[in-house]
Design an enzyme around this catalytic site. Structure first.
Site, PDB file in Angstrom:
ATOM      1  CG  ASP A   1     -32.568  16.664  47.400  1.00 42.13           C
ATOM      2  OD1 ASP A   1     -32.913  17.447  46.899  1.00 42.13           O
ATOM      3  OD2 ASP A   1     -32.360  15.251  47.322  1.00 42.13           O
TER       4      ASP A   1
ATOM      5  CD  GLN B   1      -7.457  17.800  51.873  1.00 41.01           C
ATOM      6  OE1 GLN B   1      -7.584  18.733  51.076  1.00 41.01           O
ATOM      7  NE2 GLN B   1      -6.971  16.628  52.120  1.00 41.01           N
TER       8      GLN B   1
ATOM      9  CG  ASP C   1     -22.415  27.223  44.589  1.00 42.02           C
ATOM     10  OD1 ASP C   1     -22.128  26.405  43.803  1.00 42.02           O
ATOM     11  OD2 ASP C   1     -22.289  28.021  45.606  1.00 42.02           O
TER      12      ASP C   1
ATOM     13  CD  GLN D   1     -18.270  31.476  45.803  1.00 36.70           C
ATOM     14  OE1 GLN D   1     -18.935  30.667  46.045  1.00 36.70           O
ATOM     15  NE2 GLN D   1     -17.326  30.398  46.815  1.00 36.70           N
TER      16      GLN D   1
ATOM     17  CG  ASP E   1     -19.314  27.925  50.011  1.00 39.45           C
ATOM     18  OD1 ASP E   1     -19.380  28.750  49.172  1.00 39.45           O
ATOM     19  OD2 ASP E   1     -19.664  27.032  48.169  1.00 39.45           O
TER      20      ASP E   1
ATOM     21  CE1 TYR F   1     -14.332  23.967  42.018  1.00 40.53           C
ATOM     22  CE2 TYR F   1     -15.317  25.921  40.939  1.00 40.53           C
ATOM     23  CZ  TYR F   1     -15.091  25.220  41.614  1.00 40.53           C
ATOM     24  OH  TYR F   1     -16.185  25.823  42.645  1.00 40.53           O
TER      25      TYR F   1
END
Ligand code: AAT
Length: 285
Positions: free
Chosen positions: A133, A32, A152, A58, A82, A221
């Site tokens: 995984d 979004q 992360d 990051q 990302d 967060y």
């Protein structure tokens, strides 16, 4: 924009709202655009990052470990689809190999479409991508392969649940060389002291070098902060608080086409200063 509330189970009874200007993409995952934080990446209803404050998370999760050891060469990223953490690692010219193990290919694809400033991390030729995984990946990783492992990952619900357990940390410690370092996303000191305590307790048993907690401000967060659990394996001792490999001395880091926005050596050392309540709650272990 329309006000949207994000109900994160890591933040029960509270909600963070953002004015959403436009929904750019909606699949199993959602992306979004908000009016104050730029584009927002939301996975399973939980804000993973926004353009405005991703730099804090990051940069810290990458440079806290990499500036704590002399010339890191092999690095593993767990999660981080990302690409933002890869972008930060690529500032370090000593690094020869960057492996990344992300469970969800869609995060990578959509990041490449909507978050070019982060996905740029994948363009570094040192990057090797594994869609798997991380629990399985680390079980098979060669012993002593990595100088640094950066976890992360998402909050410990769903696929990331196993990433806070002792068996997982044991595989990380095994994959690290002696004196290698782990930096792990470790939630909010305001909300999750029990989880932090458990993680510290487990890591003190598993990582025989040292175990520290650091934190940074990330407004989107839960409770506006995020912590990092930073550990070293038995071997050459690591001084986490005073970086031996300071970013200011790394030519490649500062010449990088994107300027550092948050991290510097002062922020590094300051991140290890803990409020009194947290010291009491986490250091008795
Ligand atoms: N830099 C963005 C921040 C994130 S994204 C976390 C990533 O971890 C997601 O892309 C998710 O697909 C991946 N992931 C989750 N579990 C696993 C697993 N078992 N193996 C590999 N990758 C995994 C984190 C935001 C933190 C939010 C703090 N509240």
């Amino acid at each position: 924009g329309k006000k949207v509330y994000f109900n994160n189970p890591m933040w029960p009874g509270e909600a963070h709202s953002l004015a959403v200007e436009k929904v750019l993409y909606k699949g199993n995952s959602e992306f979004q655009e908000s009016s104050t934080y730029g584009k927002v990446l939301v996975l399973d209803g939980i804000v993973q990052l926004t353009e405005k404050d991703e730099c804090a998370y990051q940069e810290m999760i990458a440079h806290l470990p990499l500036c704590s050891i002399p010339s890191p060469k092999t690095v593993l990223v767990v999660g981080g689809g990302d690409g933002g953490v890869l972008r930060e690692i690529s500032r370090h010219s000593s690094v020869e190999q960057i492996d990344i193990c992300e469970i969800d290919k869609m995060v990578i694809d959509v990041s490449k479409r909507f978050f070019p400033e982060l996905a740029v991390g994948f363009e570094d030729p040192r990057v090797h991508l594994y869609i798997a995984d991380a629990v399985d990946f680390l079980r098979c990783a060669p012993k002593g392969k990595y100088d640094a492992v950066i976890v992360d990952s998402s909050d410990p619900v769903g696929p990331a649940q196993e990433l806070v357990g002792k068996p997982f940390f044991e595989t990380v410690a095994r994959a690290l060389r002696p004196g290698g370092v782990l930096c792990n996303m470790a939630e909010s000191m305001w909300l999750h002291t029990h989880l932090i305590q458990d993680m510290i307790y487990t890591c003190r048993q598993t990582f025989k070098g040292s175990v520290h907690y650091a934190w940074a401000s990330v407004p989107t967060y839960p409770s506006g902060v995020i912590g990092f659990l930073i550990c070293s394996t038995d071997g050459p001792p690591v001084d986490f608080i005073n970086p031996i490999n300071p970013i200011e001395k790394l030519e490649g880091a500062l010449k990088h086409k994107r300027e550092l926005r948050f991290y510097n050596s002062e922020m590094h050392s300051a991140a290890f200063a803990l409020p009194s309540f947290l010291k009491r709650e986490v250091t008795f272990l």
